[in-house]
Design a protein around this motif. Structure first.
Motif, mmCIF file in Angstrom:
data_model
loop_
_atom_site.group_PDB
_atom_site.id
_atom_site.type_symbol
_atom_site.label_atom_id
_atom_site.label_comp_id
_atom_site.label_asym_id
_atom_site.label_seq_id
_atom_site.Cartn_x
_atom_site.Cartn_y
_atom_site.Cartn_z
ATOM 1 N N GLY A 235 50.100 -93.293 -62.639
ATOM 2 C CA GLY A 235 50.974 -92.179 -62.334
ATOM 3 C C GLY A 235 50.779 -91.782 -60.883
ATOM 4 O O GLY A 235 49.641 -91.717 -60.398
ATOM 5 N N TRP A 236 51.887 -91.568 -60.164
ATOM 6 C CA TRP A 236 51.847 -91.180 -58.753
ATOM 7 C C TRP A 236 52.373 -89.763 -58.610
ATOM 8 O O TRP A 236 53.391 -89.408 -59.223
ATOM 9 C CB TRP A 236 52.731 -92.119 -57.909
ATOM 10 N N GLU A 272 41.487 -92.258 -65.478
ATOM 11 C CA GLU A 272 40.750 -92.688 -64.296
ATOM 12 C C GLU A 272 41.508 -92.397 -63.006
ATOM 13 O O GLU A 272 42.713 -92.628 -62.903
ATOM 14 C CB GLU A 272 40.447 -94.188 -64.376
ATOM 15 N N THR A 273 40.769 -91.903 -62.023
ATOM 16 C CA THR A 273 41.318 -91.673 -60.694
ATOM 17 C C THR A 273 41.285 -92.970 -59.901
ATOM 18 O O THR A 273 40.223 -93.575 -59.736
ATOM 19 C CB THR A 273 40.495 -90.617 -59.936
ATOM 20 N N ALA A 274 42.443 -93.402 -59.408
ATOM 21 C CA ALA A 274 42.476 -94.527 -58.473
ATOM 22 C C ALA A 274 42.214 -94.014 -57.063
ATOM 23 O O ALA A 274 41.415 -94.571 -56.317
ATOM 24 C CB ALA A 274 43.811 -95.256 -58.541
ATOM 25 N N HIS A 275 42.893 -92.932 -56.700
ATOM 26 C CA HIS A 275 42.649 -92.272 -55.407
ATOM 27 C C HIS A 275 43.308 -90.901 -55.440
ATOM 28 O O HIS A 275 44.423 -90.744 -55.933
ATOM 29 C CB HIS A 275 43.198 -93.086 -54.248
ATOM 30 N N SER A 293 37.147 -92.235 -57.268
ATOM 31 C CA SER A 293 36.964 -92.624 -58.673
ATOM 32 C C SER A 293 36.414 -91.419 -59.422
ATOM 33 O O SER A 293 35.906 -90.470 -58.817
ATOM 34 C CB SER A 293 36.010 -93.819 -58.812
ATOM 35 N N ASN A 294 36.480 -91.463 -60.751
ATOM 36 C CA ASN A 294 35.940 -90.359 -61.538
ATOM 37 C C ASN A 294 34.434 -90.225 -61.381
ATOM 38 O O ASN A 294 33.885 -89.136 -61.544
ATOM 39 C CB ASN A 294 36.284 -90.557 -63.022
ATOM 40 N N ASP A 295 33.761 -91.344 -61.088
ATOM 41 C CA ASP A 295 32.301 -91.339 -61.019
ATOM 42 C C ASP A 295 31.755 -90.978 -59.647
ATOM 43 O O ASP A 295 30.556 -90.744 -59.503
ATOM 44 C CB ASP A 295 31.745 -92.718 -61.420
ATOM 45 N N ARG A 318 46.855 -90.612 -57.351
ATOM 46 C CA ARG A 318 47.152 -91.891 -57.994
ATOM 47 C C ARG A 318 46.175 -92.025 -59.156
ATOM 48 O O ARG A 318 44.987 -92.307 -58.951
ATOM 49 C CB ARG A 318 46.975 -93.060 -57.019
ATOM 50 N N VAL A 319 46.668 -91.804 -60.367
ATOM 51 C CA VAL A 319 45.797 -91.670 -61.526
ATOM 52 C C VAL A 319 46.382 -92.463 -62.689
ATOM 53 O O VAL A 319 47.608 -92.520 -62.853
ATOM 54 C CB VAL A 319 45.644 -90.177 -61.920
ATOM 55 N N ALA A 320 45.521 -93.068 -63.482
ATOM 56 C CA ALA A 320 45.975 -93.888 -64.613
ATOM 57 C C ALA A 320 46.371 -92.996 -65.785
ATOM 58 O O ALA A 320 45.669 -92.903 -66.803
ATOM 59 C CB ALA A 320 44.872 -94.862 -65.019
#
Length: 368
Positions: A235-236, A272-275, A293-295, A318-320
């Motif tokens: 998702g953007w 999860e966070t891509a960016h 990232s989430n971590d 930018r997140v899944a």
């Protein structure tokens, strides 16, 4: 001899450090007395990257609405516009972080259609340690499906040189492990260790980029169905907001609060966070904070060191996850942070979507 523009494209997955790398390269070439133009790229408008680079005094053009490959004509028009006042000696291009197959769809078309105008320099691709290590080791829990992981691997496969970036954040043994993983998966491709933030390894990168040779020639064998489905899992969101308050507050602290609250929200939702990038702008001052990232920990990559009672805030996420859910989470967090400051919000523009299937303007199946 005809003036040729150096064309240098720097790719890599979302959050790999492309913008910081391009900013450092732009400063290097500008310090050499060269005219430098930068072209950023995104599926939407209101880019943190564009605002960040322009705030550094750079000449920046933006190709919005689709990737370079699908808006190739817009890329060339943007380069032409950057040269309308003074012909650039160097063009630095930053493609969308979820795109690949850029040799066949960007570099090769430039070689074939604009050969007299440009000299093609090595295509550098940054390796993102946080997700790259898990993906190359086929670990469970990378945060992305195999289809999204496919994109990261293909990005590295077409590189002339792979940069293991963010080494300032890693222990020496972790850098060694990442380098060995890259060597194992992409034998024969040169690997450099860099920190775009500190400049470590930068001299070696510049030296590599200045080489002559047949670069930009690795045409991928790629499945566009997997590629498209991998991109569509993200998702953007790009959102611009005006924040105003009767009281002064720390610009940088607000950015950190926003991104920290978003990280908590994404973790709670199991996405999860891509960016994630947030920039705050006020009368020539600006601050930028990132989450890759989430971590990982949120990072204030460019502090403003100022207090304000109003600012323009731009969020690029930018997140899944589903775009509607992403919009809801971002809106909720911004409202919560504003309430804490007793501030008002004016949402000026919000775009959220899943990227559509890539349809390149040109694609050459064999190198020139």
């Amino acid at each position: 001899m005809t003036h040729q523009i150096k064309f240098i494209m720097v790719g890599g997955f979302l959050g790999a450090g492309k913008t910081t790398t391009l900013g450092r390269l732009a400063k290097y070439y500008s310090d050499q007395g060269l005219n430098v133009g930068v072209v950023t790229n995104d599926q939407a408008s209101d880019l943190v990257d564009t605002n960040t680079l322009r705030s550094q005094g750079l000449h920046v053009g933006e190709v919005a609405g689709a990737c370079f490959c699908c808006h190739f004509d817009a890329l060339m028009e943007t380069i032409e516009e950057l040269g309308s006042k003074s012909k650039p000696d160097v063009i630095l291009a930053e493609p969308v972080g979820s795109c690949t197959d850029l040799v066949a769809t960007v570099i090769q078309p430039i070689k074939r259609l604009f050969d007299a105008e440009f000299s093609i320099h090595p295509y550098a691709v940054l390796m993102k340690p946080s997700h790259g290590k898990k993906i190359l080791k086929n670990e469970k829990g990378s945060g992305f499906s195999p289809k999204a992981a496919y994109i990261l691997k293909k990005q590295l496969e077409e590189a002339d040189v792979i940069l293991v970036n963010r080494i300032d954040e890693l222990a020496a043994e972790d850098v060694d492990e990442l380098t060995a993983l890259v060597d194992e998966h992409f034998p024969g491709t040169p690997v450099l260790r860099t920190s775009a933030l500190t400049g470590e390894g930068f001299e070696a990168l510049v030296e590599f980029l200045e080489q002559d040779g047949d670069f930009g020639s690795k045409i991928l064998d790629i499945d566009y169905d997997i590629y498209a489905e991998g991109e569509a899992e993200l998702g953007w969101l790009n959102s611009s907001v005006r924040v105003t308050s009767e009281n002064v507050f720390s610009l940088d602290q607000l950015l950190l609060d926003v991104i920290s609250q978003l990280q908590i929200s994404f973790k709670e939702k199991g996405v999860e966070t891509a960016h994630l990038k947030v920039i705050g702008l006020w009368e020539g001052f600006y601050g930028v904070v990132n989450l890759i990232s989430n971590d990982s920990a949120p990072k204030l990559s460019l502090p403003s060191d100022c207090t304000v009672n109003e600012l323009d805030l731009i969020v690029n996420a930018r997140v899944a996850c589903d775009p509607e859910a992403l919009t809801e989470q971002v809106t909720h967090v911004l409202q919560h942070c504003a309430k804490t400051l007793n501030a008002n919000l004016e949402f000026r523009q919000t775009q959220s979507f899943r990227p559509g299937r890539p349809v390149p303007t040109h694609r050459y199946a064999s190198p020139q």
